[in-house]
Design a protein around this motif. Structure first.
Motif, PDB file in Angstrom:
ATOM      1  N   HIS A 172       0.842  -1.189   0.000  1.00  0.00           N
ATOM      2  CA  HIS A 172       0.000   0.000   0.000  1.00  0.00           C
ATOM      3  C   HIS A 172       0.882   1.245   0.000  1.00  0.00           C
ATOM      4  O   HIS A 172       1.781   1.392   0.839  1.00  0.00           O
ATOM      5  CB  HIS A 172      -0.906  -0.009   1.226  1.00  0.00           C
TER       6      HIS A 172
ATOM      7  N   THR B  47       1.692   4.910   0.803  1.00  0.00           N
ATOM      8  CA  THR B  47       1.220   5.797   1.857  1.00  0.00           C
ATOM      9  C   THR B  47       2.095   7.045   1.939  1.00  0.00           C
ATOM     10  O   THR B  47       3.302   7.001   1.667  1.00  0.00           O
ATOM     11  CB  THR B  47       1.214   5.070   3.215  1.00  0.00           C
TER      12      THR B  47
ATOM     13  N   SER C 145      -1.380  12.417   3.670  1.00  0.00           N
ATOM     14  CA  SER C 145      -2.332  13.033   2.744  1.00  0.00           C
ATOM     15  C   SER C 145      -3.227  14.033   3.468  1.00  0.00           C
ATOM     16  O   SER C 145      -3.540  13.865   4.654  1.00  0.00           O
ATOM     17  CB  SER C 145      -3.185  11.939   2.092  1.00  0.00           C
TER      18      SER C 145
ATOM     19  N   GLU D 232      -6.707  12.381   4.748  1.00  0.00           N
ATOM     20  CA  GLU D 232      -6.834  11.448   5.859  1.00  0.00           C
ATOM     21  C   GLU D 232      -7.022  12.218   7.160  1.00  0.00           C
ATOM     22  O   GLU D 232      -6.753  13.432   7.248  1.00  0.00           O
ATOM     23  CB  GLU D 232      -5.606  10.542   5.930  1.00  0.00           C
TER      24      GLU D 232
ATOM     25  N   GLN E 228       1.413  14.442  -1.293  1.00  0.00           N
ATOM     26  CA  GLN E 228       2.414  13.559  -1.916  1.00  0.00           C
ATOM     27  C   GLN E 228       3.669  14.350  -2.247  1.00  0.00           C
ATOM     28  O   GLN E 228       3.605  15.424  -2.861  1.00  0.00           O
ATOM     29  CB  GLN E 228       1.850  12.919  -3.192  1.00  0.00           C
TER      30      GLN E 228
ATOM     31  N   SER F 235      11.166   6.852  -1.954  1.00  0.00           N
ATOM     32  CA  SER F 235      10.198   5.888  -1.420  1.00  0.00           C
ATOM     33  C   SER F 235      10.925   4.943  -0.475  1.00  0.00           C
ATOM     34  O   SER F 235      12.006   4.448  -0.774  1.00  0.00           O
ATOM     35  CB  SER F 235       9.535   5.102  -2.548  1.00  0.00           C
TER      36      SER F 235
ATOM     37  N   GLN G 167       8.113   0.154   7.055  1.00  0.00           N
ATOM     38  CA  GLN G 167       6.824  -0.331   7.503  1.00  0.00           C
ATOM     39  C   GLN G 167       6.418  -1.539   6.666  1.00  0.00           C
ATOM     40  O   GLN G 167       6.413  -1.470   5.432  1.00  0.00           O
ATOM     41  CB  GLN G 167       5.758   0.770   7.388  1.00  0.00           C
TER      42      GLN G 167
ATOM     43  N   GLU H   1       3.876  -1.484   3.343  1.00  0.00           N
ATOM     44  CA  GLU H   1       3.673  -0.105   2.896  1.00  0.00           C
ATOM     45  C   GLU H   1       4.875   0.383   2.107  1.00  0.00           C
ATOM     46  O   GLU H   1       6.025   0.035   2.412  1.00  0.00           O
ATOM     47  CB  GLU H   1       3.446   0.825   4.096  1.00  0.00           C
TER      48      GLU H   1
ATOM     49  N   ILE I 153       6.327   3.925   1.555  1.00  0.00           N
ATOM     50  CA  ILE I 153       6.204   5.280   2.093  1.00  0.00           C
ATOM     51  C   ILE I 153       6.836   6.257   1.110  1.00  0.00           C
ATOM     52  O   ILE I 153       8.048   6.193   0.847  1.00  0.00           O
ATOM     53  CB  ILE I 153       6.891   5.379   3.469  1.00  0.00           C
TER      54      ILE I 153
ATOM     55  N   GLY J  99       7.760   7.024   8.280  1.00  0.00           N
ATOM     56  CA  GLY J  99       6.682   7.310   7.338  1.00  0.00           C
ATOM     57  C   GLY J  99       6.016   8.644   7.581  1.00  0.00           C
ATOM     58  O   GLY J  99       6.643   9.644   7.941  1.00  0.00           O
ATOM     59  N   LYS J 100       4.700   8.624   7.402  1.00  0.00           N
ATOM     60  CA  LYS J 100       3.960   9.871   7.505  1.00  0.00           C
ATOM     61  C   LYS J 100       3.939  10.410   8.925  1.00  0.00           C
ATOM     62  O   LYS J 100       3.776  11.619   9.154  1.00  0.00           O
ATOM     63  CB  LYS J 100       2.530   9.671   7.003  1.00  0.00           C
TER      64      LYS J 100
END
Length: 776
Positions: A498, A500, A503, A506, A567, A648, A653, A656, A658, A726-727
């Motif tokens: 996925h 991620t 964003s 979210e 993004q 990326s 994770q 994912e 990222i 990550g995020k």
């Protein structure tokens, strides 16, 4: 009989000569075998070797298919006379280690290809726990040694090897029958025996049926077993346990013309009595042990059922052996006719048996006459094999069904083919593929875990570790997925990861956007208040221009948070860290300038102080410009050496991908961050020292508290930033930006706004002078 008749009618083979024969039956008995061998060495009616009466022709070669033990027994007598012994059941590769058989020639094709066929068949059906059984003789030992080595190299385990005594050893026979069928996990038995020894297998099964509840559910693979022997087993024992078994039989000769067999041959169990009108009789203590019978002039025509037996694999092997001997005789006669010895031509009748050995050793020269048999790359006879599935019928007979083949290919090696749909499994298998394994198969998502001290086929199943999968059963190791994929929950396949990033759609992104907008509006509102009340004492105190610079810097700092949400793109990655670093450095520089202004103003208020020349906007502007310029230089160097770029992260994770901004140079990132911390530390130190200076609107206390909040936020930011991925790592930085900016905004400007809006009576020059005097 058919082979000799065909040779005698062939004009180019043994011209002007008739090939004769004597037929003996040994009944699988050692004594009868010895009697027959002595009889063929006897030239008269009496069974006396070396005795010749009436000019009887002695045989030039002996063809036999008795097996290794009987072959040794026959060879012991024939080797005395150096008489060639041709076996159509033994192969040359089995005779290489047999020094006791110097005059025996194996006409059976080499058996390595059917060994490979057995291994491929076991692997095809995934039978990895098997039993091997063979007669307790030299040939059986050779079979066990050769096949065991091949199956072990292929990852197949041998549960047991059984050496079965011959029928003459009755005392040991029952003992072996008990242990032979006690293997409950082993459902595949590979049996190897000489001609007729399938009767031994039948007796074993009968004994096992009497001593055990059930032995059904076993698959028998008979290696190179003769066709007629298997049919005899069904006739004698009528056992259903061989139903569903397999045999590897040499492919039949498709080019040999057997049409004339209908009028020349009859094969039944009473062939001797019906065709020759006599049978074997051995009176006790009599030297006349054999009755010589002559062939009838007219033979009975066999039925279709018997004709199928005539055209069986056994007859094909015998036919090829007779062809080899006939060609060797023909070559010997031609060689003698073309040469001279002692000044005269040698007659054909003077040919001695020992003179055939050189021609039989060159058996490969006569391969053109042996259809279906060929010479391999090593010069040995070889043959392709049919895989036959035996099916028992209610009328106590057997039907063979061809289900596959094993064929040698020069380019690709051995080719194995099998038709699963053509196989007829017994009813106790529920017409499905039987299993023969030490342990159940490890399903996909698991790997084999070898047990210490156990065979390789006996293992536990261990789940694949995190991040690995297995897509097949019984794999030795799990493997990792490609970087853009990850294992599913049961770890039997890879699924796309996925993608991620933080964003704006979210919940976390929405919360941060709302907070950023709210703080931006608050800052804009405060900036508007300061612009509206720009001439009031509160706004003018401590350098009004620095307040405007600080508010605009904080406003831009809040807005810079939007560069971190969404993004990552090339432009946003280049701007987010550098823009934030420069703007926030300008904000901290303006706070530092305010603090220095307070200190300089207090020192300049003393009589005769030289600090008066530093009062004014020049000092404050110089501090803001110089401190900000250093950060601009750091960021410019950062962009020139190793600028940030979209990247990326596929490993931080699980499951994912990222999307993030790679900082390019981590050193420059922490250098920019460290410089802001350095400015904040200086500002905190100066403000802390100036916190007790008198003044109605001395901002030193407020700046001290704001710098304390600032330092607390960014000191906690470093470990939090490094520990998240990550995020959430981006969210930590955004939160730090908002919290530190809000700390400066609240600690410095909220008290002033409180006075301007809610306590306007305090926003006068008189109040300012009154509090200043009180502070003195």
């Amino acid at each position: 009989m058919f082979a000799t008749k065909q040779i005698n009618e062939h004009s180019s083979l043994l011209p002007n000569m008739t090939l004769g024969y004597n037929i003996y039956e040994n009944y699988f008995n050692a004594r009868v075998t010895s009697d027959a061998t002595i009889d063929l060495l006897s030239g008269g009616q009496k069974t006396v070797p070396n005795y010749s009466c009436g000019g009887q022709n002695k045989p030039l070669a002996v063809l036999e298919g008795t097996g290794s033990e009987a072959s040794k027994q026959i060879s012991t007598l024939l080797s005395i006379y150096k008489m060639p012994q041709v076996s159509y059941t033994l192969a040359n590769d089995m005779l290489k280690d047999e020094a006791q058989l110097p005059s025996v020639y194996g006409m059976s094709p080499k058996q390595d290809s059917y060994f490979l066929g057995i291994v491929k068949m076991l692997l095809h059906f995934r039978w990895t726990w098997i039993g091997l059984a063979a007669l307790d003789n030299a040939r059986g030992e050779w079979f066990l040694r050769t096949l065991t080595a091949m199956v072990v190299r292929s990852g197949i385990c041998v549960a047991f090897t059984e050496r079965i005594p011959e029928m003459t050893r009755g005392d040991k026979f029952i003992i072996h029958s008990y242990s032979f069928f006690m293997q409950r996990k082993c459902n595949v038995f590979i049996y190897h025996g000489d001609s007729g020894t399938v009767l031994t297998l039948g007796i074993l099964i009968r004994l096992a049926e009497k001593t055990q509840n059930s032995i059904a559910g076993k698959v028998w693979i008979t290696a190179f077993l003769q066709d007629r022997s298997m049919r005899l087993f069904f006739k004698v024992f009528a056992s259903q346990h061989i139903h569903g078994s397999f045999s590897f039989l040499p492919q039949a000769n498709r080019n040999t013309n057997y049409q004339s067999l209908l009028s020349t041959l009859d094969t039944s169990m009473n062939t001797g009595r019906r065709s020759f009108d006599c049978f074997h009789s051995v009176p006790a203590l009599s030297v006349k042990g054999w009755v010589r019978c002559r062939e009838k002039e007219e033979l009975e025509t066999p039925s279709l059922e018997k004709l199928e037996g005539i055209l069986s694999q056994d007859s094909h092997s015998i036919y090829n052996a007779i062809q080899v001997v006939a060609h060797a005789l023909n070559a010997a006669f031609l060689s003698r006719s073309n040469g001279k010895l002692g000044g005269g031509w040698l007659r054909r009748q003077n040919l001695q048996p020992w003179q055939l050995h050189p021609f039989l050793r060159n058996v490969r020269s006569y391969n053109n006459s042996m259809e279906g048999v060929y010479v391999d790359e090593n010069g040995d006879l070889a043959v392709d094999f049919d895989i036959v599935n035996w099916v028992a019928t209610p009328n106590r007979s057997a039907v063979r069904v061809k289900v596959g083949s094993v064929e040698r290919r020069a380019a690709t090696g051995t080719r194995f083919t099998i038709d699963d749909d053509a196989i007829v499994w017994p009813k106790w298998f529920n017409e499905t593929l039987p299993q023969s394994r030490c342990t159940p198969s490890c399903p996909p998502g698991y790997a084999k875990l070898i047990k210490e001290g156990e065979p390789l086929c006996c293992y536990d199943c261990s789940p694949c570790v995190e991040g690995t999968i297995s897509t097949q059963e019984d794999v030795s190791h799990c493997h990792k997925c490609p970087e853009d994929k990850h294992p599913n929950k049961i770890r039997d396949r890879c699924v796309p990861k996925h993608i991620t990033f933080l964003s704006s759609g979210e919940p976390l992104g929405i919360i941060l956007n709302v907070l950023t907008l709210f703080f931006t509006l608050i800052t804009s509102l405060i900036l508007g208040i300061f612009i509206k009340y720009l001439d009031t004492p509160v706004v003018r105190a401590n350098n009004r221009d620095l307040s405007y610079i600080l508010l605009i810097s904080l406003l831009l700092t809040f807005l810079s948070s939007f560069l971190f949400i969404g993004q990552p793109q090339k432009g946003t990655c280049l701007l987010r860290q550098t823009v934030f670093s420069i703007i926030f450095s300008a904000a901290v520089s303006s706070v530092l300038a305010k603090t220095v202004t307070v200190v300089v103003a207090f020192m300049a208020s003393k009589p005769g102080s030289r600090m008066r020349k530093w009062l004014g906007k020049r000092l404050a502007n110089s501090i803001v410009f110089s401190c900000s310029s250093i950060q601009v230089g750091i960021c410019t160097l950062w962009l020139g050496i190793s600028p940030p770029f979209p990247d990326s992260d596929m490993h931080s994770q699980p499951g994912e991908i990222i999307l993030q901004c790679n900082e390019g140079s981590v050193t420059m990132f922490y250098a920019a961050l460290g410089y802001m911390g350095f400015l904040a530390a200086i500002c905190f130190t100066v403000a802390f020292l100036a916190r007790k200076l008198p003044g109605a609107f001395n901002e030193a206390k407020l700046i001290t508290f704001s710098m304390l909040v600032f330092c607390s936020v960014w000191v906690s930011f470093v470990p939090s930033y490094l520990s998240t991925k990550g995020k959430y790592m981006v969210a930590v930085q955004i939160f730090s930006i908002l919290a530190s900016s809000l700390g400066l905004l609240g600690c410095i400007f909220f008290p002033k706004c409180y006075i301007i809006i809610l306590r306007p009576h305090l926003n006068t020059k008189e109040q300012l002078m009154m509090k200043y005097q009180e502070g003195m």
